[in-house]
Scaffold this motif. Structure first.
Motif, short mmCIF file in Angstrom:
data_model
loop_
_atom_site.label_atom_id
_atom_site.label_comp_id
_atom_site.label_asym_id
_atom_site.label_seq_id
_atom_site.Cartn_x
_atom_site.Cartn_y
_atom_site.Cartn_z
N GLY A 133 15.01 83.54 -3.87
CA GLY A 133 14.38 84.36 -4.90
C GLY A 133 13.62 83.47 -5.85
O GLY A 133 12.87 82.59 -5.43
N ASP A 134 13.81 83.66 -7.16
CA ASP A 134 13.15 82.78 -8.12
C ASP A 134 14.05 81.64 -8.57
O ASP A 134 13.72 80.87 -9.47
N LEU A 135 15.21 81.48 -7.91
CA LEU A 135 16.15 80.40 -8.21
C LEU A 135 15.78 79.18 -7.36
O LEU A 135 15.52 79.31 -6.17
N TRP A 136 15.76 77.99 -7.96
CA TRP A 136 15.35 76.80 -7.22
C TRP A 136 16.13 75.57 -7.69
O TRP A 136 16.67 75.54 -8.80
N ALA A 137 16.19 74.58 -6.80
CA ALA A 137 16.80 73.29 -7.13
C ALA A 137 16.01 72.21 -6.43
O ALA A 137 15.78 72.28 -5.22
N ASP A 138 15.59 71.21 -7.18
CA ASP A 138 14.83 70.08 -6.65
C ASP A 138 15.80 68.94 -6.35
O ASP A 138 16.38 68.36 -7.27
N LEU A 139 15.99 68.61 -5.07
CA LEU A 139 16.96 67.59 -4.68
C LEU A 139 16.53 66.19 -5.08
O LEU A 139 17.36 65.30 -5.25
N THR A 140 15.23 65.98 -5.24
CA THR A 140 14.73 64.65 -5.60
C THR A 140 14.91 64.37 -7.07
O THR A 140 15.46 63.34 -7.47
N SER A 141 14.45 65.29 -7.91
CA SER A 141 14.55 65.08 -9.36
C SER A 141 15.87 65.58 -9.94
O SER A 141 16.17 65.32 -11.10
N ARG A 142 16.66 66.32 -9.12
CA ARG A 142 17.93 66.89 -9.54
C ARG A 142 17.75 67.85 -10.72
O ARG A 142 18.57 67.92 -11.63
N ARG A 143 16.64 68.59 -10.68
CA ARG A 143 16.37 69.64 -11.66
C ARG A 143 16.55 70.99 -10.98
O ARG A 143 16.39 71.11 -9.77
N ALA A 144 16.89 71.99 -11.77
CA ALA A 144 17.07 73.33 -11.24
C ALA A 144 16.65 74.35 -12.28
O ALA A 144 16.64 74.06 -13.48
N GLY A 145 16.33 75.55 -11.81
CA GLY A 145 15.92 76.57 -12.75
C GLY A 145 15.72 77.91 -12.08
O GLY A 145 15.92 78.08 -10.88
N ARG A 146 15.31 78.87 -12.89
CA ARG A 146 14.96 80.20 -12.39
C ARG A 146 13.55 80.49 -12.90
O ARG A 146 13.33 80.59 -14.11
N GLY A 147 12.61 80.61 -11.97
CA GLY A 147 11.23 80.75 -12.37
C GLY A 147 10.77 79.50 -13.11
O GLY A 147 10.96 78.38 -12.65
N ALA A 148 10.20 79.70 -14.30
CA ALA A 148 9.70 78.58 -15.08
C ALA A 148 10.76 78.03 -16.04
O ALA A 148 10.51 77.07 -16.77
#
Length: 229
Positions: A133-148
């Motif tokens: 959905g709009d949930l995401w996690a960046d494995l490289t930068s170890r950042r996560a969020g929903r949308g913006a």
């Protein structure tokens, strides 16, 4: 064969790591000072870097910062004799992927390395950003969020979220989460997973009035892709 760069100056631990990891089938390069270690890490060709903090020449924090500044995203497992929340935060802030306090068992080390290798393989396969959905996690930068909107997640919360994101719409048992996120030596039972799931829901679901992390009764949890209202 997976290549591991070990940057460790301890005259006993360094060779022991080289022997043990080689016996497990890894291709291992051992470097005993920070300056040479940074040069070899920048040269590439390694799947994981095992990095001591206290090193001659350059310490582990400076090496990790330099690697990330140069765009090197090879997973880094930091080793240190120091034990403290501040030290762990500093290591993770410089771009380390995981943190292991000496002394440690070979079982724990190998489990951590396998997790980092899986993460690196996912990134190599073009899955550096996991989405549902709009949930995401960046494995490289170890950042996560929903949308913006980004979340401020602890390392374990991030690890649990990525564990669920790797299998959207599939129930993931508490035991699977324990195996993926906690040390193999952990013996406290699965109740700790419930505590972290509750904390994670307060960050990724509650502020957005959504319910993407579902409880599967008698099994564990399922991440269902949902958009915020």
């Amino acid at each position: 064969m997976k290549g591991i760069l070990v940057i460790e100056d301890d005259p006993q631990l360094g060779p022991a790591l080289h022997r043990g990891l080689t016996a497990e089938g890894y291709r291992v390069e051992l470097v005993r000072d920070g300056t040479t270690g940074l040069e070899r890490a920048l040269a590439g060709g390694h799947s994981v870097i095992v990095l001591d903090i206290m090193l001659p020449g350059l310490n582990g924090y400076r090496i990790c910062s330099a690697l990330r500044a140069a765009g090197v995203d090879t997973p880094v497992l930091m080793l240190t004799a120091k034990d403290g929340e501040y030290d762990e935060a500093e290591g993770l802030d410089t771009g380390a992927d995981d943190y292991l306090v000496k002394p440690f068992s070979s079982v724990v080390l190998l489990a951590r390395l396998r997790a980092l290798l899986r993460r690196g393989a996912a990134a190599t396969a073009g899955q550096s950003v996991l989405r549902a959905g709009d949930l995401w996690a960046d494995l490289t930068s170890r950042r996560a969020g929903r949308g913006a909107v980004e979340f401020a997640l602890t390392p374990k919360e991030f690890a649990i979220l990525t564990c669920l994101l790797h299998a959207p719409d599939r129930p993931v048992s508490k035991e699977e989460i324990l195996d993926e996120v906690w040390d193999p030596a952990y013996t406290g039972g699965t109740a700790i997973v419930e505590v972290y799931i509750s904390a994670l829901r307060k960050k990724v679901d509650a502020p957005f009035a959504t319910h993407s992390i579902e409880t599967v009764r008698g099994h564990g949890y399922r991440l269902t892709p949902r958009e915020q209202p």
